[in-house]
Write a protein that holds these residues in place. Structure first.
Motif, mmCIF file in Angstrom:
data_model
loop_
_atom_site.group_PDB
_atom_site.id
_atom_site.type_symbol
_atom_site.label_atom_id
_atom_site.label_comp_id
_atom_site.label_asym_id
_atom_site.label_seq_id
_atom_site.Cartn_x
_atom_site.Cartn_y
_atom_site.Cartn_z
ATOM 1 N N LEU A 220 8.714 -46.702 10.621
ATOM 2 C CA LEU A 220 10.078 -47.212 10.619
ATOM 3 C C LEU A 220 10.100 -48.686 11.016
ATOM 4 C CD1 LEU A 220 11.594 -44.119 12.400
ATOM 5 C CD2 LEU A 220 12.193 -44.852 10.089
ATOM 6 N N PRO A 221 10.186 -49.584 10.040
ATOM 7 C CA PRO A 221 10.283 -51.007 10.364
ATOM 8 C C PRO A 221 11.719 -51.392 10.706
ATOM 9 C CG PRO A 221 10.214 -50.722 7.990
ATOM 10 C CD PRO A 221 10.118 -49.340 8.580
ATOM 11 N N TYR A 222 11.877 -52.148 11.770
ATOM 12 C CA TYR A 222 13.174 -52.696 12.150
ATOM 13 C C TYR A 222 13.088 -54.215 12.050
ATOM 14 C CZ TYR A 222 14.323 -48.042 13.859
ATOM 15 O OH TYR A 222 14.564 -46.694 13.937
ATOM 16 N N PRO A 223 14.203 -54.880 11.748
ATOM 17 C CA PRO A 223 14.157 -56.340 11.578
ATOM 18 C C PRO A 223 13.739 -57.048 12.862
ATOM 19 C CG PRO A 223 16.213 -55.421 10.724
ATOM 20 C CD PRO A 223 15.550 -54.331 11.479
ATOM 21 N N SER B 224 5.165 -38.185 19.293
ATOM 22 C CA SER B 224 6.121 -38.437 18.220
ATOM 23 C C SER B 224 5.405 -38.578 16.881
ATOM 24 C CB SER B 224 6.919 -39.712 18.513
ATOM 25 O OG SER B 224 7.773 -40.027 17.427
ATOM 26 N N SER B 225 6.087 -38.164 15.819
ATOM 27 C CA SER B 225 5.560 -38.351 14.462
ATOM 28 C C SER B 225 6.226 -39.549 13.792
ATOM 29 C CB SER B 225 5.797 -37.092 13.622
ATOM 30 O OG SER B 225 7.187 -36.812 13.548
ATOM 31 N N ARG B 226 6.794 -40.433 14.607
ATOM 32 C CA ARG B 226 7.437 -41.645 14.108
ATOM 33 C C ARG B 226 6.771 -42.861 14.744
ATOM 34 N NH1 ARG B 226 13.280 -40.230 13.087
ATOM 35 N NH2 ARG B 226 13.878 -42.230 13.956
ATOM 36 N N ARG B 227 6.698 -43.945 13.981
ATOM 37 C CA ARG B 227 6.140 -45.196 14.496
ATOM 38 C C ARG B 227 7.149 -46.317 14.223
ATOM 39 N NH1 ARG B 227 3.767 -41.987 16.579
ATOM 40 N NH2 ARG B 227 1.531 -41.542 16.642
ATOM 41 N N GLU B 228 7.678 -46.865 15.303
ATOM 42 C CA GLU B 228 8.692 -47.904 15.203
ATOM 43 C C GLU B 228 8.063 -49.271 15.494
ATOM 44 O OE1 GLU B 228 10.374 -44.038 16.791
ATOM 45 O OE2 GLU B 228 8.874 -45.449 17.559
ATOM 46 N N PHE B 229 8.427 -50.249 14.690
ATOM 47 C CA PHE B 229 7.912 -51.605 14.894
ATOM 48 C C PHE B 229 8.868 -52.606 14.264
ATOM 49 C CE2 PHE B 229 6.245 -49.752 11.056
ATOM 50 C CZ PHE B 229 6.165 -50.762 10.113
ATOM 51 N N ARG B 230 8.739 -53.877 14.674
ATOM 52 C CA ARG B 230 9.641 -54.918 14.175
ATOM 53 C C ARG B 230 8.881 -55.897 13.289
ATOM 54 N NH1 ARG B 230 14.689 -54.813 15.809
ATOM 55 N NH2 ARG B 230 15.277 -53.656 17.699
ATOM 56 N N THR B 231 9.385 -56.054 12.077
ATOM 57 C CA THR B 231 8.783 -56.994 11.131
ATOM 58 C C THR B 231 9.784 -57.316 10.038
ATOM 59 O OG1 THR B 231 6.921 -57.355 9.612
ATOM 60 C CG2 THR B 231 7.810 -55.133 9.710
ATOM 61 N N ASP B 232 9.658 -58.493 9.485
ATOM 62 C CA ASP B 232 10.450 -58.856 8.309
ATOM 63 C C ASP B 232 9.608 -58.780 7.043
ATOM 64 O OD1 ASP B 232 12.787 -59.245 9.712
ATOM 65 O OD2 ASP B 232 12.449 -61.385 10.032
ATOM 66 N N ASP C 8 1.517 -56.168 9.383
ATOM 67 C CA ASP C 8 1.916 -57.424 10.033
ATOM 68 C C ASP C 8 1.209 -57.510 11.382
ATOM 69 O OD1 ASP C 8 3.071 -59.597 11.224
ATOM 70 O OD2 ASP C 8 5.153 -58.971 10.886
ATOM 71 N N PRO C 9 0.164 -58.321 11.493
ATOM 72 C CA PRO C 9 -0.591 -58.420 12.749
ATOM 73 C C PRO C 9 0.254 -58.845 13.946
ATOM 74 C CG PRO C 9 -1.764 -59.498 10.957
ATOM 75 C CD PRO C 9 -0.393 -59.182 10.445
ATOM 76 N N ASP C 10 1.387 -59.492 13.673
ATOM 77 C CA ASP C 10 2.244 -59.972 14.760
ATOM 78 C C ASP C 10 3.428 -59.046 15.037
ATOM 79 O OD1 ASP C 10 0.718 -62.342 15.117
ATOM 80 O OD2 ASP C 10 1.719 -63.236 13.389
ATOM 81 N N ALA C 11 3.494 -57.924 14.345
ATOM 82 C CA ALA C 11 4.635 -57.020 14.514
ATOM 83 C C ALA C 11 4.541 -56.282 15.844
ATOM 84 C CB ALA C 11 4.683 -56.012 13.370
ATOM 85 N N PRO C 12 5.541 -56.424 16.720
ATOM 86 C CA PRO C 12 5.510 -55.665 17.966
ATOM 87 C C PRO C 12 5.982 -54.229 17.746
ATOM 88 C CG PRO C 12 7.448 -57.057 17.929
ATOM 89 C CD PRO C 12 6.680 -57.358 16.667
ATOM 90 N N LEU D 147 8.395 -55.968 5.853
ATOM 91 C CA LEU D 147 8.609 -54.651 5.244
ATOM 92 C C LEU D 147 10.037 -54.214 5.550
ATOM 93 C CD1 LEU D 147 7.109 -52.277 3.775
ATOM 94 C CD2 LEU D 147 6.685 -51.323 6.042
ATOM 95 N N ARG D 148 10.730 -53.730 4.552
ATOM 96 C CA ARG D 148 12.131 -53.360 4.729
ATOM 97 C C ARG D 148 12.342 -51.858 4.796
ATOM 98 N NH1 ARG D 148 14.512 -57.913 6.550
ATOM 99 N NH2 ARG D 148 14.100 -59.695 5.178
ATOM 100 N N LYS D 149 11.585 -51.117 4.008
ATOM 101 C CA LYS D 149 11.841 -49.689 3.873
ATOM 102 C C LYS D 149 10.825 -48.853 4.657
ATOM 103 C CE LYS D 149 14.025 -49.939 -0.692
ATOM 104 N NZ LYS D 149 13.979 -49.443 -2.091
#
Length: 254
Positions: free
Chosen positions: A114-117, A92-100, A71-75, A102-104
């Motif tokens: 890790l996608p968050y809504p 960190s070995s985790r990458r957090e971002f917000r997008t609708d 998602d090019p617009d995912a922060p 991707l759910r899982k």
């Protein structure tokens, strides 16, 4: 566009992006299956691939490239935002971002994505990175509030305090605006950090006064209950997992 041309110019791509760009979608789909078997393309997850041919031979994709392809617009947010903004202390070995889109969550080459809504009113900006050019990230102020609200998503209490206090400055009026929308526990954490950084960030007394008025009786915790009850701030009605002097030593001073 031909399939071979596409994978020679796109390091990370989606199936939908590939089929939309190629002259013959059915042929591209078949060539993709062949390329994966031949090792010229690597599957990251369903519908997402990395080119391993041409200039990309031996060059695994960067995590920020993968997020931008999803998602090019995912922060990016939480600890990933701390890294992009240059204040994270730990890797960190985790990458957090917000997008609708991707759910899982999924894992690829040792990194957990890790996608968050998406949420309304999120404050974001573009930041330049070596890995993926300009990407979207939460602002310093939003990141500070997010990470203090959810230290479990940002490396833990010590990492969050060290990281957010490393910002050269923050706009305290914006922090206050965000804090007004948050729970009292979050406000207490934000208020404590701003009070610790009052001189460095030129925090207006009016901001601290309002945050104090919003806190309530408490008590509140900075971290999980299982982490301990070693420290206490009477001003912010805040319980810390370590003695207060130890926690104060995590604040980066200027």
């Amino acid at each position: 566009m031909k399939f071979t041309e596409y994978i020679s110019t796109h390091h990370v791509f989606t199936t939908s992006g590939l089929l939309a760009a190629c002259d013959s979608p059915s042929s591209a789909e078949e060539q993709l299956r062949i390329a994966v078997k031949a090792g010229k393309v690597e599957r990251i997850r369903r519908g997402l691939y990395a080119s391993m041919t041409g200039r990309y031979i031996g060059l695994p994709p960067e995590s920020l490239e993968i997020i931008a392809a999803i998602d090019p617009d995912a922060p990016v947010c939480y600890h990933t935002a701390l890294e992009v903004l240059g204040v994270a202390h730990n890797v960190s070995s985790r990458r957090e971002f917000r997008t609708d889109k991707l759910r899982k969550a999924f894992e690829y080459r040792g990194i957990l994505y890790l996608p968050y809504p998406e949420v309304s009113g999120l404050r974001t900006r573009k930041a330049r990175t070596d890995a993926a050019g300009r990407i979207c990230t939460t602002t310093k102020e939003q990141t500070l509030c997010d990470c203090l609200s959810r230290p479990d998503r940002a490396g833990g209490v010590e990492e969050v305090i060290r990281a957010v206090s490393s910002f050269a400055y923050v706009d305290c009026d914006i922090v206050l605006q965000i804090a007004r929308t948050l729970a009292k526990t979050d406000i207490a954490r934000i208020g404590w950090v701003l009070s610790q950084k009052a001189a460095d960030w030129s925090v207006p007394q009016s901001v601290l006064v309002e945050l104090t008025s919003l806190v309530g009786k408490g008590p509140y915790r900075f971290g999980r209950a299982s982490a301990g009850n070693e420290g206490w701030s009477s001003e912010w009605r805040l319980i810390f997992p370590e003695p207060i002097k130890e926690v104060e030593s995590w604040i980066v001073r200027r």
